[in-house]
Design a protein around this motif. Structure first.
Motif, mmCIF file in Angstrom:
data_model
loop_
_atom_site.group_PDB
_atom_site.id
_atom_site.type_symbol
_atom_site.label_atom_id
_atom_site.label_comp_id
_atom_site.label_asym_id
_atom_site.label_seq_id
_atom_site.Cartn_x
_atom_site.Cartn_y
_atom_site.Cartn_z
ATOM 1 N N GLY A 15 -1.580 -3.892 -1.205
ATOM 2 C CA GLY A 15 -1.374 -3.419 -2.574
ATOM 3 C C GLY A 15 -1.375 -4.603 -3.521
ATOM 4 O O GLY A 15 -1.937 -5.654 -3.213
ATOM 5 N N SER A 16 -0.711 -4.433 -4.649
ATOM 6 C CA SER A 16 -0.786 -5.469 -5.689
ATOM 7 C C SER A 16 0.048 -6.688 -5.317
ATOM 8 O O SER A 16 1.015 -6.595 -4.543
ATOM 9 C CB SER A 16 -0.294 -4.884 -7.012
ATOM 10 O OG SER A 16 1.046 -4.464 -6.856
ATOM 11 N N GLU B 98 -6.652 -9.555 -12.372
ATOM 12 C CA GLU B 98 -7.315 -8.508 -11.594
ATOM 13 C C GLU B 98 -7.326 -7.239 -12.443
ATOM 14 O O GLU B 98 -6.274 -6.696 -12.772
ATOM 15 C CB GLU B 98 -6.553 -8.255 -10.285
ATOM 16 C CG GLU B 98 -7.254 -7.256 -9.400
ATOM 17 C CD GLU B 98 -6.482 -6.937 -8.136
ATOM 18 O OE1 GLU B 98 -5.251 -6.746 -8.210
ATOM 19 O OE2 GLU B 98 -7.114 -6.858 -7.076
ATOM 20 N N CYS C 235 -2.957 -8.581 -0.619
ATOM 21 C CA CYS C 235 -2.711 -8.276 -2.036
ATOM 22 C C CYS C 235 -3.979 -8.375 -2.881
ATOM 23 O O CYS C 235 -5.062 -8.088 -2.404
ATOM 24 C CB CYS C 235 -1.588 -9.158 -2.543
ATOM 25 S SG CYS C 235 -0.039 -8.865 -1.666
ATOM 26 N N GLU D 211 1.427 7.253 -3.563
ATOM 27 C CA GLU D 211 1.740 8.571 -4.140
ATOM 28 C C GLU D 211 0.494 9.232 -4.727
ATOM 29 O O GLU D 211 0.419 10.440 -4.861
ATOM 30 C CB GLU D 211 2.855 8.455 -5.197
ATOM 31 C CG GLU D 211 2.650 7.404 -6.284
ATOM 32 C CD GLU D 211 3.175 6.021 -5.887
ATOM 33 O OE1 GLU D 211 3.073 5.653 -4.691
ATOM 34 O OE2 GLU D 211 3.651 5.313 -6.789
ATOM 35 N N TYR E 99 12.616 -8.042 -0.471
ATOM 36 C CA TYR E 99 13.339 -7.019 0.309
ATOM 37 C C TYR E 99 13.687 -7.560 1.693
ATOM 38 O O TYR E 99 14.785 -7.353 2.198
ATOM 39 C CB TYR E 99 12.491 -5.753 0.512
ATOM 40 C CG TYR E 99 12.037 -5.014 -0.731
ATOM 41 C CD1 TYR E 99 12.730 -5.102 -1.927
ATOM 42 C CD2 TYR E 99 10.909 -4.194 -0.686
ATOM 43 C CE1 TYR E 99 12.298 -4.406 -3.049
ATOM 44 C CE2 TYR E 99 10.468 -3.493 -1.791
ATOM 45 C CZ TYR E 99 11.156 -3.598 -2.970
ATOM 46 O OH TYR E 99 10.724 -2.907 -4.066
ATOM 47 N N CYS F 187 -9.994 -4.495 -3.683
ATOM 48 C CA CYS F 187 -9.280 -5.779 -3.783
ATOM 49 C C CYS F 187 -10.250 -6.945 -3.775
ATOM 50 O O CYS F 187 -10.027 -7.944 -4.437
ATOM 51 C CB CYS F 187 -8.299 -5.907 -2.636
ATOM 52 S SG CYS F 187 -9.084 -5.645 -1.054
ATOM 53 N N VAL G 160 0.806 1.376 1.952
ATOM 54 C CA VAL G 160 -0.615 1.179 1.644
ATOM 55 C C VAL G 160 -0.992 1.745 0.267
ATOM 56 O O VAL G 160 -0.275 2.585 -0.278
ATOM 57 C CB VAL G 160 -1.511 1.800 2.754
ATOM 58 C CG1 VAL G 160 -1.297 1.066 4.070
ATOM 59 C CG2 VAL G 160 -1.281 3.279 2.921
ATOM 60 N N TRP H 226 -3.985 3.272 -2.742
ATOM 61 C CA TRP H 226 -4.753 4.514 -2.897
ATOM 62 C C TRP H 226 -6.258 4.292 -2.906
ATOM 63 O O TRP H 226 -7.022 5.234 -2.970
ATOM 64 C CB TRP H 226 -4.365 5.205 -4.218
ATOM 65 C CG TRP H 226 -4.252 4.239 -5.356
ATOM 66 C CD1 TRP H 226 -3.088 3.706 -5.851
ATOM 67 C CD2 TRP H 226 -5.311 3.632 -6.125
ATOM 68 N NE1 TRP H 226 -3.369 2.817 -6.864
ATOM 69 C CE2 TRP H 226 -4.722 2.745 -7.042
ATOM 70 C CE3 TRP H 226 -6.699 3.757 -6.113
ATOM 71 C CZ2 TRP H 226 -5.460 1.991 -7.958
ATOM 72 C CZ3 TRP H 226 -7.445 2.998 -7.009
ATOM 73 C CH2 TRP H 226 -6.820 2.128 -7.913
ATOM 74 N N LYS I 45 3.911 4.786 4.798
ATOM 75 C CA LYS I 45 4.072 5.397 3.470
ATOM 76 C C LYS I 45 2.770 5.248 2.697
ATOM 77 O O LYS I 45 2.405 4.158 2.252
ATOM 78 C CB LYS I 45 5.212 4.751 2.671
ATOM 79 C CG LYS I 45 5.531 5.643 1.454
ATOM 80 C CD LYS I 45 6.132 4.937 0.306
ATOM 81 C CE LYS I 45 5.188 4.249 -0.608
ATOM 82 N NZ LYS I 45 4.268 5.125 -1.376
HETATM 83 P P1 NAD Z 1 0.621 -1.050 -5.707
HETATM 84 O O1 NAD Z 1 1.111 -2.392 -5.273
HETATM 85 O O2 NAD Z 1 1.075 -0.519 -6.989
HETATM 86 O O3 NAD Z 1 1.010 0.057 -4.604
HETATM 87 C C1 NAD Z 1 0.732 -0.111 -3.246
HETATM 88 C C2 NAD Z 1 1.786 0.594 -2.441
HETATM 89 O O4 NAD Z 1 3.049 0.003 -2.709
HETATM 90 C C3 NAD Z 1 1.910 2.079 -2.762
HETATM 91 O O5 NAD Z 1 2.162 2.795 -1.581
HETATM 92 C C4 NAD Z 1 3.131 2.115 -3.678
HETATM 93 O O6 NAD Z 1 3.828 3.341 -3.639
HETATM 94 C C5 NAD Z 1 3.966 0.996 -3.107
HETATM 95 N N1 NAD Z 1 4.908 0.440 -4.084
HETATM 96 C C6 NAD Z 1 4.747 0.378 -5.435
HETATM 97 N N2 NAD Z 1 5.844 -0.153 -6.008
HETATM 98 C C7 NAD Z 1 6.706 -0.443 -4.999
HETATM 99 C C8 NAD Z 1 8.008 -1.003 -4.951
HETATM 100 N N3 NAD Z 1 8.669 -1.356 -6.067
HETATM 101 N N4 NAD Z 1 8.600 -1.166 -3.742
HETATM 102 C C9 NAD Z 1 7.950 -0.796 -2.614
HETATM 103 N N5 NAD Z 1 6.747 -0.234 -2.602
HETATM 104 C C10 NAD Z 1 6.113 -0.073 -3.773
HETATM 105 O O7 NAD Z 1 -0.956 -1.158 -5.594
HETATM 106 P P2 NAD Z 1 -2.020 -0.029 -5.911
HETATM 107 O O8 NAD Z 1 -2.134 0.104 -7.384
HETATM 108 O O9 NAD Z 1 -1.749 1.190 -5.101
HETATM 109 O O10 NAD Z 1 -3.342 -0.696 -5.298
HETATM 110 C C11 NAD Z 1 -4.074 -1.628 -5.969
HETATM 111 C C12 NAD Z 1 -3.749 -3.036 -5.484
HETATM 112 O O11 NAD Z 1 -3.942 -3.125 -4.079
HETATM 113 C C13 NAD Z 1 -4.671 -4.065 -6.082
HETATM 114 O O12 NAD Z 1 -3.935 -5.172 -6.513
HETATM 115 C C14 NAD Z 1 -5.590 -4.439 -4.931
HETATM 116 O O13 NAD Z 1 -6.134 -5.719 -5.020
HETATM 117 C C15 NAD Z 1 -4.674 -4.305 -3.771
HETATM 118 N N6 NAD Z 1 -5.442 -4.124 -2.515
HETATM 119 C C16 NAD Z 1 -5.515 -5.179 -1.654
HETATM 120 C C17 NAD Z 1 -6.268 -5.070 -0.481
HETATM 121 C C18 NAD Z 1 -6.374 -6.223 0.482
HETATM 122 O O14 NAD Z 1 -6.728 -5.999 1.624
HETATM 123 N N7 NAD Z 1 -6.078 -7.450 0.068
HETATM 124 C C19 NAD Z 1 -6.917 -3.870 -0.178
HETATM 125 C C20 NAD Z 1 -6.816 -2.805 -1.085
HETATM 126 C C21 NAD Z 1 -6.061 -2.950 -2.253
#
Ligand code: NAD
Length: 495
Positions: free
Chosen positions: A241-242, A397, A265, A191, A252, A299, A162, A164, A188
């Protein structure tokens, strides 16, 4: 509570900094840690265990053992409900501390954490807890002599990774339905924001969740996150996440055990304001909070404003009038309008987009990185007008407090611009014409289209996107579908 009370609460927080695996708090097996920093002050809050592949292995083994033991997976649904409801009560009793924790951890305004985010997380947990003993199975309509029982069974070990921006909410969105269905979980957290997830694991044990059912491993994405995504004994990976990292989780899974992958995402959500909108003041309130809440780190933030040319100037003026309420300030001060960006690195990325915007469009307000009391990473609420639909700030974004205003003249044109995106998470339409509301909503490609409101969220309503915004839905009765499989027992009996 006032500023002094919140500072006192923040100073007295006890921040768990070790992983929770098999019911025990443990250091990373490598002995490594990372500094968790308050982005509003730059001060280090704690050194947190940096879990990696070995810790993930231990957490998955502990989750698998607990699942196979049946202590949770085979417990009566009504009993699972009671434990999860008890957890919700323990969280409610610590609401103030949890809110302060999220505020210092990632810069969120404490009044939003205490007033919205943490209560929402608790309500969502409660909602899924209540659901635990209300999932009915089916029987197929077969000829006499056959009885096929079609049951929803838990998958086994669920991995959750998830972000941050809403640390506790994002953890609960995944863990609550997964646990309610009887799975064991390895979570997880990001960070940048590990503390509320670690506290959640501890409170879950206090509530009576058996050891090993909820494991939390803090650590980096490329190490701990990747290890979970590639693990051969994880049945399902739920990610928020992104889009770039979501894509990696699909890879993976393909390169390991083909685990199910559910992705929430990114987004670049459009808000379309038509000239027949009956209350432009209310629309301006919604659009401002839709882009500036949580410093735009949402997001589904309404980051693209499509406004009809006949009301463009009026509407931008209404937005400008609201900007004094969104000025950066100490996140622990209940009077502040905007909190800190999650970290300096992310603030720099957002500033790069703002620089690009200065070249591509007209800066109407904001645009500067600032400090508060000489410290921290803050960005002014920023509005660009004359934005071309194909420019960077209209397409990418930004994940910051940056609104791109695009003018349109025809309904069809607005729909075309709104849908011309790799994302499809959320959209809003402001109009008093009921036919237009239905017509336009039906044609917008987004998981949630909101009419005369921006970004409404309820545990009862599914949340998730089309296109590169992801797959599957969080929240609502549909969330549990991601964490269960249909299992048929076909019985032949003598007639
Ligand atoms: P991120 O993708 O960088 O990180 C999210 C999670 O993935 C973190 O726990 C991170 O440690 C992990 N991660 C990062 N690189 C990784 C890798 N190589 N392998 C496996 N895990 C990895 O995103 P962020 O910067 O923490 O959050 C912002 C993003 O989250 C934005 O793009 C936002 O739109 C998205 N988001 C989406 C929603 C939704 O419900 N659609 C909700 C909240 C945030």
């Amino acid at each position: 509570m006032n500023l002094t009370d919140w500072h006192r609460t923040a100073r007295s927080l006890s921040l768990g900094n070790r992983a929770v695996i098999g019911g025990r708090q443990v250091e990373a097996r490598s002995g490594q840690g990372f500094a968790s920093v308050n982005p509003a002050t730059g001060e280090t809050l704690a050194e947190v265990a940096a879990g990696d592949a070995e810790d993930i292995d231990a957490a998955v083994a502990s989750a698998r053992n607990s699942f196979e033991s049946g202590a949770w997976s085979r417990r009566a649904p009504v009993e699972r409900k009671k434990v999860l409801l008890r957890l919700a009560e323990l969280m409610r009793a610590e609401l103030t501390e949890l809110a302060a924790m999220e505020s210092v951890d990632m810069g969120k305004l404490v009044r939003h954490a205490a007033g919205n985010d943490i209560p929402a997380a608790i309500n969502i947990l409660q909602w899924h807890a209540e659901e635990a003993d209300k999932v009915y199975d089916e029987m197929a309509p077969l000829p006499e002599g056959n009885a096929a029982l079609i049951r929803r069974v838990p998958l086994g070990v669920v991995g959750a990774v998830v972000p941050w921006n809403f640390p506790l909410n994002m953890a609960i969105w995944k863990c609550a339905p997964a646990l309610a269905a009887g799975n064991s979980v390895v979570l997880k957290p990001a960070e940048q924001s590990p503390f509320t997830a670690l506290r959640l694991a501890q409170l879950a044990l206090d509530a009576g969740l058996p050891e090993g059912v909820l494991n939390v491993v803090p650590g980096f994405g490329e190490t701990a996150g990747q290890a979970l995504g590639r693990h051969m004994d994880v049945d399902c990976l739920a990610f928020t996440g992104s889009t770039a990292v979501g894509r990696l989780f699909l890879k993976y899974a393909g390169e390991s055990n083909m685990k199910q992958v559910w992705l929430e995402c990114g987004g670049k959500s459009p808000v379309i304001v038509f000239p027949d909108c009956g209350d432009l003041e209310a629309a301006a309130d919604q659009v401002s909070s839709g882009i500036f809440y949580n410093q735009g780190q949402v997001c589904s933030a309404s980051s693209r404003l499509l406004v009809h040319q006949s009301i463009e100037k009026t509407f931008i003026d209404l937005l400008l009038k609201r900007l004094p309420a969104y000025q950066p300030g100490d996140p622990l001060d209940p009077k502040s309008g905007l909190g800190a960006m999650v970290e300096a690195k992310h603030a720099s990325n957002v500033m790069r987009f703002i620089d690009e915007g200065r070249r591509e469009a007209t800066l109407v307000a904001g645009g500067k990185a600032v400090t508060v009391g000489g410290k921290g990473s803050f960005i002014e609420p920023t509005i660009f007008a004359d934005v071309k639909p194909d420019s960077t700030i209209a397409r990418d974004e930004i994940f910051g407090p940056v609104l791109s205003v695009i003018r349109f003249s025809e309904e069809d044109e607005a729909i075309r611009i709104a849908n011309d995106s790799i994302y499809g998470l959320a959209a809003s339409v402001f109009t008093d014409d009921l036919s237009r509301a239905h017509r336009v909503s039906a044609r917008l490609t987004a998981g949630v289209v909101a009419v005369n409101v921006v970004d409404p969220v309820s545990p009862a309503v599914p949340f998730g996107g089309f296109k590169q915004s992801g797959s599957g839905r969080d929240l609502s009765r549909h969330a549990i579908e991601k964490y269960t499989a249909l299992k048929t027992t076909w019985i032949r009996y003598r007639c």
